[in-house]
Design a protein around this motif. Structure first.
Motif, mmCIF file in Angstrom:
data_model
loop_
_atom_site.group_PDB
_atom_site.id
_atom_site.type_symbol
_atom_site.label_atom_id
_atom_site.label_comp_id
_atom_site.label_asym_id
_atom_site.label_seq_id
_atom_site.Cartn_x
_atom_site.Cartn_y
_atom_site.Cartn_z
ATOM 1 N N ASN A 125 -12.613 9.361 31.768
ATOM 2 C CA ASN A 125 -13.770 8.650 31.231
ATOM 3 C C ASN A 125 -13.315 7.250 30.845
ATOM 4 O OD1 ASN A 125 -12.474 9.634 28.700
ATOM 5 N ND2 ASN A 125 -14.243 8.677 27.729
ATOM 6 N N ASN A 127 -13.996 4.404 28.307
ATOM 7 C CA ASN A 127 -14.656 4.141 27.025
ATOM 8 C C ASN A 127 -14.255 2.757 26.543
ATOM 9 O OD1 ASN A 127 -15.939 4.329 24.577
ATOM 10 N ND2 ASN A 127 -14.580 5.884 23.714
ATOM 11 N N ALA A 128 -15.146 1.792 26.745
ATOM 12 C CA ALA A 128 -14.881 0.414 26.312
ATOM 13 C C ALA A 128 -15.506 0.211 24.939
ATOM 14 C CB ALA A 128 -15.466 -0.568 27.311
ATOM 15 N N THR A 129 -14.692 -0.275 23.990
ATOM 16 C CA THR A 129 -15.184 -0.408 22.614
ATOM 17 C C THR A 129 -15.026 -1.848 22.108
ATOM 18 O OG1 THR A 129 -13.015 0.384 21.898
ATOM 19 C CG2 THR A 129 -14.793 1.987 21.932
ATOM 20 N N PHE A 136 -19.491 0.640 26.436
ATOM 21 C CA PHE A 136 -19.974 1.687 27.352
ATOM 22 C C PHE A 136 -18.953 2.808 27.419
ATOM 23 C CE2 PHE A 136 -18.207 -1.894 29.822
ATOM 24 C CZ PHE A 136 -17.096 -1.296 30.388
ATOM 25 N N ASN A 137 -19.417 3.946 27.831
ATOM 26 C CA ASN A 137 -18.546 5.102 28.027
ATOM 27 C C ASN A 137 -19.133 5.937 29.153
ATOM 28 O OD1 ASN A 137 -16.687 7.162 27.761
ATOM 29 N ND2 ASN A 137 -17.681 8.091 25.989
ATOM 30 N N ALA A 139 -18.137 8.649 32.703
ATOM 31 C CA ALA A 139 -17.122 9.475 33.365
ATOM 32 C C ALA A 139 -16.979 9.046 34.820
ATOM 33 C CB ALA A 139 -17.516 10.937 33.277
ATOM 34 N N ARG A 159 -10.969 -3.163 24.047
ATOM 35 C CA ARG A 159 -10.140 -1.986 24.314
ATOM 36 C C ARG A 159 -10.832 -1.026 25.281
ATOM 37 N NH1 ARG A 159 -6.368 0.728 20.399
ATOM 38 N NH2 ARG A 159 -6.300 2.923 20.902
ATOM 39 N N ASN A 163 -10.559 8.991 26.936
ATOM 40 C CA ASN A 163 -10.398 9.990 25.878
ATOM 41 C C ASN A 163 -9.986 11.347 26.432
ATOM 42 O OD1 ASN A 163 -13.108 8.217 25.075
ATOM 43 N ND2 ASN A 163 -11.514 8.293 23.537
ATOM 44 N N ILE A 169 -4.678 3.362 27.728
ATOM 45 C CA ILE A 169 -5.295 2.229 27.035
ATOM 46 C C ILE A 169 -5.117 0.980 27.896
ATOM 47 C CG2 ILE A 169 -5.187 0.761 24.959
ATOM 48 C CD1 ILE A 169 -5.939 3.485 24.111
#
Lengths: 233, 405
Positions: A125, A127-129, A136-137, A139, A159, A163, A169
């Motif tokens: 997945n 997962n951009a934070t 967005f997150n 799969a 980042r 997950n 990372i």
């Protein structure tokens, strides 16, 4: 016809005001950072262990010969106010391969499209934070799947994490103008483009080493900038 | 067939399943895999209960999806517990709630394809509640406060499930500088512990042990009760601080113990924090606030352990070390010391997921046992003539009568 093309290009180039400039330099690190930790989870994971490339290690500090520091974003921070730049059409790629992100640090311009690819034969997945942009997150279940993304606002160190494999990372830096570079293990800085002569503030940002700024002057289309970070244990 | 005597084992099963759920949630947070499944209540677009096994058994998906399934199982147990504790009077309200959830689920389905998963999930919960309402038998409600506590658990399990889901769905939404994912995660973590304590209390009050508790109505010991309340207040504060640290997903803010960055109190000026971050080899970047938060948690741990040990000694002296309260206080002290040790180990192992999760479970156990001690102490120290309390807690009326000289 073929021979005419370079001739015509030369004539046109000579007729236009030449503003192509080049900012060169180097980023180095003084001191001895903690040694890169082996990410044992990669080999231990049932899926990742099968596709792992070599021994996965932390990339927090990647230092080349003579202290050359990789993964540093160097960019023009000030001096271009009021000017607008179209986003580059080049489409960088962030690849997930062997349960690691490549590159570890990337940079794109605001609005520039980039691809997120899964080269592994199983799911990750993404997962951009970001703190400023919209995150967005999603799969990526199948090998070869590519999703196109972009960010609307300038932001350093967005980042990206998987997950499913939480050691994965990466960081994407979103820049306001197209004058930036991410250093490799040579630490070399080479920013090229239509940069008019004048004074500029250049910033170097490394995820761990920190931030440094320098004032430079581009004269005759040339300038030099060197950054030296120091890690104090 | 009178099934009332099976209420306690069932309540105990539900409480233990909830403790397991707290541990599973703790593991998900410790490993940082809470967002491995990006959607909810569906999992990768599948009905949660129909996710292919090969997708389930895959890295962090296993932990997160197992947490979801486990939570659903606890939800089912709580619905049954509500029906069982509530007796026949619970059937009608359960049927109404179930019907409303089915209707709401169907309405969601009509909103559009993006609501399909949510609608189906809500309707299926409603169906389970309706089925519980239709169970024949289980006529007599449990005595005293137990039916109300069960209804409270019924409400909490649904709120808790929703919070867990919203933590995923609204992960990226910002409130100020904080994401809703962080906020909901924090509340979800704290509420999970509270929910476990509630089910533990239901198990305690429905137990034969509680009914057989030696009758000493009117015993002296009000100051011990106040001491217990203070100690459990500190434990609750510690849980909130701990959850705040964990749900920022920032890694350990301080990597050494008992010192903190080589000092008894770390420097938190920007230059010092930048220096700390420079030498961290994990991917996290900590802030001064996170460092101070961990220092508060350390100080809180010392305060909580001292309070627990002190009040335990007083309880042991007042009620006798061989009494239920004295024995409970000794166990409580032991768990507190174990919890302190787990806290140290969490730092020394750089927050190893299993150690950090055991620390979460230790916190939940401390909170529950402390609550149990307070309830027991209140029961034993209640004036023998009090009728108000006895009507609220099951068995208390019997205690009061038997305790009256």
């Amino acid at each position: 016809m073929k021979t005419l093309v370079p001739v015509a290009a030369t004539v046109i180039a000579a007729a236009l005001p030449l503003s192509a400039a080049e900012i060169n330099g180097k980023v180095t690190l003084k001191g001895t950072p903690p040694p890169a930790a082996v990410i044992a989870a990669v080999k231990a994971d049932a899926n990742c262990g099968k596709v792992a490339v070599g021994e996965a290690k932390s990339r927090v500090y990647v230092v080349g010969a003579n202290g050359a520091l990789a993964n540093t974003v160097v960019y023009i921070k000030k001096g271009l106010e009021g000017k607008t730049f179209p986003a580059p059409t080049a489409k960088p790629e962030i690849d997930q391969k062997g349960c690691m992100y490549y590159p570890y640090v990337a940079a794109v311009m605001v609005g520039q499209k980039f691809d997120v690819k899964n080269s592994d034969p199983f799911m990750h997945n993404v997962n951009a934070t970001p703190k400023v942009n919209k995150g967005f997150n999603f799969a990526q279940a199948s090998q070869g799947q590519v999703n196109e993304k972009s960010f609307d606002k300038a932001e350093l160190g967005v980042r990206f994490a998987c997950n499913v494999h939480p050691w994965m990372i990466a960081y994407v830096n979103v820049m306001e103008n197209p004058f930036f570079v991410v250093t490799d293990e040579s630490g070399a800085v080479s920013i090229k483009g239509d940069i008019p002569d004048g004074k500029y503030t250049i910033e170097a940002f490394h995820q761990k080493a920190g931030t440094q700024v320098q004032e430079i002057e581009v004269k005759g289309g040339k300038a030099t900038v060197d950054f030296s970070f120091e890690v104090k244990s | 067939m009178n099934t009332d005597r099976y209420r306690f084992p069932f309540a105990l099963l539900t409480a233990l399943a909830t403790l397991g759920l707290v541990c599973m949630g703790g593991l998900v947070t410790s490993k940082g895999v809470g967002m491995a499944v990006p959607d909810w209540p569906t999992s990768f677009g599948y009905n949660m209960f129909a996710l292919p096994v090969n997708q389930w058994f895959h890295g962090g998906v296993f932990d997160e999806h197992t947490h979801r399934l486990w939570a659903s199982s606890v939800g089912l147990l709580v619905v049954l517990l509500t029906r069982w504790m509530g007796g026949s009077p619970a059937r009608k309200p359960l049927a109404v709630v179930g019907l409303l959830e089915i209707i709401a689920g169907i309405l969601l389905l009509r909103l559009g394809p993006e609501w399909k998963g949510g609608g189906a999930f809500l309707a299926s919960i409603g169906g389970v509640v309706m089925l519980a309402a239709s169970i024949p038998g289980w006529r007599s409600p449990a005595e005293g406060i137990l039916p109300r506590l069960a209804w409270m658990a019924f409400l909490l399990v649904q709120v808790q499930g929703l919070l867990g889901g919203l933590r995923v769905v609204l992960d990226k939404a910002l409130v100020g500088h904080v994401t809703l994912g962080t906020l909901f995660g924090l509340v979800h973590g704290c509420l999970g512990q509270t929910f476990f304590v509630l089910l533990g209390v239901i198990a305690l009050l429905s137990s034969p042990w509680w009914a057989r508790l030696p009758v000493h109505g009117g015993l002296q010991g009000r100051s011990e009760v106040r001491g217990l309340l203070l100690a459990i207040g500190l434990v609750a504060l510690q849980l909130i601080l701990g959850a705040s640290m964990r749900h920022q997903h920032a890694g350990l803010a301080i990597l050494d113990f008992p010192l903190a960055y080589g000092r008894w109190w770390p420097l938190t000026d920007p230059e010092s924090v930048a220096r700390y971050n420079q030498v961290r080899m994990d991917e996290s970047t900590v802030t001064a606030f996170q460092i101070q938060l961990q220092m508060m948690h350390r100080l809180g741990a010392v305060a909580a352990v001292v309070a627990i040990l002190t009040v335990s000694v007083r309880v042991g002296r007042r009620f006798g070390w061989g009494s239920p309260l004295g024995r409970g206080a000794m166990v409580w002290s032991g768990i507190a010391l174990g919890q302190f040790t787990l806290g140290m180990l969490t730092i020394w192992t750089n927050k190893a997921a299993d150690v950090a999760t055991a620390h979460v479970a230790g916190g939940a156990s401390l909170l529950w046992l402390g609550t149990a001690l307070i309830l027991t102490a209140r029961r034993l120290t209640m004036p023998a003539s009090s009728g108000t309390e006895s009507s609220r807690v099951p068995g208390l009326s019997r205690v009061a009568v038997q305790g009256t000289p």
